[in-house]
Enzyme design. Structure first.
Site: not given
Ligand SMILES: NC(=O)C1=CN([C@@H]2O[C@H](COP(=O)(O)OP(=O)(O)OC[C@H]3O[C@@H](n4cnc5c(N)ncnc54)[C@H](OP(=O)(O)O)[C@@H]3O)[C@@H](O)[C@H]2O)C=CC1
Ligand SMILES: CCCCCCCCCCCCCCCC(=O)[C@@H](N)CO
Length: 355
Positions: A55, A210, A214, A248
């Site tokens: 990726g 997720y 971040k 990716s």
């Protein structure tokens, strides 16, 4: 007459073309139309890059090799590491470039000190000039889905995406900021680069395990961007790259658990190839950007949430930041309408048929 009134009366006496040319020049400069100094040269530099075998990480490694960088690449799978080293040698712009791999799991506590020590030993006793944490993963699912374990997924995402980068940032900064490594405030700065996501600007249903990992990276980066000011003789630049969707292997993996409603919500955000993202990211890094968007959408989203974060350009970011919240009124209305329509059509999530 004071200096100020002298200057003002001089400027206003000029034909109006002069001030408007000046404003045009300011606009052109802020939009990057003038070639700016390369804020992050890579030729001949040694770059430590995690997540470099697939990726974005692999695309970034190949791009940096083509620009003359030496690379230490880190990921778990040895077969893919060896394959990537061969590709780096083929992409190198000079036969003097050196490449090395270290197999490590960034989610393991203490991995980064070991990787940093091995990198310095391989790099003739010198620490890497640039550290780019790309390694990451995403397992989207509905938070309250009784058939999935969103807490286990969330811990895993936090361990890889946040702690994996946080550990590496500490290992690098302990080296770079040590008093014995002071090179003076005019020395070429070191660069620490995190890889977040536009989801750290705008959250979307289904990414509960997720997105927090971040956002956490953003909080750490803002803290470090201020903290490195305590070490003026050990110049370090902090950066966060914010990709949108990347086509990716990671995207293919995450789409296996991704709720259909999430696919629907993100479908209009432009997907980019790993190579496109790597090119845009390096361009932004070499322009000296702190938060590095890789698309116009990402840049607008960046300006929409700046809060107390450092700006890339105070004038442009502030003006765009005044406009974006108005756009968000409609974007959020649209997103929430999609969710409401989905609920009406599909019924309770417990009834969803899994892909
Ligand atoms: N794909 C997307 O749509 C988006 C991705 N991002 C972020 O960009 C980054 C790259 O994403 P993408 O290109 O999709 O990544 P991929 O999943 O395609 O590749 C991930 C890379 O990281 C390595 N890696 C994964 N887990 C670990 C681990 N625990 N320890 C060490 N290395 C690991 C993998 O190698 P190995 O398995 O051998 O360890 C591989 O080299 C990630 O941080 C991701 O969160 C941000 C926005 C969008
Ligand atoms: C002012 C302009 C506002 C525009 C808002 C547009 C809405 C954004 C949708 C979010 C798209 C989610 C991409 C996820 C990428 C990612 O991180 C995952 N694939 C995990 O890897």
């Amino acid at each position: 007459m004071s200096l100020l009134t002298t200057v003002v009366s001089y400027i206003t006496s000029l034909p109006t073309i002069i001030p408007s040319l000046f404003l045009l020049a300011v606009y052109a400069y802020t939009m990057g139309l003038f070639p700016s100094r390369n804020a992050m040269p890579v030729a001949g530099r040694t770059i430590l890059l995690t997540g470099a075998t697939e990726g974005l990480g692999r695309a970034a490694a190949l791009l940096l090799a083509s620009r003359g960088a030496n690379l230490v690449i880190v990921s778990r799978n040895v077969g893919r590491l060896e394959e990537t080293i061969s590709l780096l040698k083929a992409a190198a712009s000079s036969p003097n470039q050196r490449f090395y791999y270290i197999s490590a799991d960034v989610s393991e506590a203490g991995y980064a000190d070991t990787v940093m020590a091995e990198t310095i030993a391989w790099n003739k006793g010198k620490s890497p000039d640039i550290v780019w944490c790309v390694a990451g993963m995403s397992t989207p699912m509905l938070w309250a889905d009784a058939q999935e374990d969103s807490m286990a997924a969330s811990r895993r995402n936090m361990d890889v995406n946040f702690f994996g980068a946080a550990e590496m940032s500490r290992a690098a900064l302990k080296e770079w900021l040590a008093p014995e490594n002071s090179k003076g405030k005019d020395a070429e700065p070191k660069h620490l680069i995190f890889t977040a996501s536009v989801l750290a600007f705008f959250a979307v249903a289904g990414y509960g395990p997720y997105t927090p990992s971040k956002w956490a990276l953003r909080g750490l980066a803002d803290t470090l961007a201020m903290e490195v000011g305590l070490y003026p003789d050990n110049p370090v630049k902090i950066h966060v790259v914010y990709p949108g969707t990347i086509t990716s292997p990671g995207l293919e993996r995450e789409n296996q658990t991704k709720p259909e409603v999430t696919l629907e919500l993100e479908k209009d955000e432009p997907a980019q190839t790993p190579e496109q993202v790597a090119e845009k990211a390096l361009k932004g890094l070499q322009k000296g950007e702190y938060f590095v968007p890789v698309s116009l959408t990402g840049n607008l989203m960046r300006c929409g949430v700046l809060g107390g974060s450092p700006r890339n350009n105070w004038l442009v970011d502030t003006i765009v930041g005044w406009i974006v919240p108005i756009v968000y009124y409609f974007v959020l209305w649209g997103m929430n309408s999609t969710v409401a329509t989905w609920a009406r059509k599909k019924g309770h999530p417990a009834k969803y048929v899994k892909q």
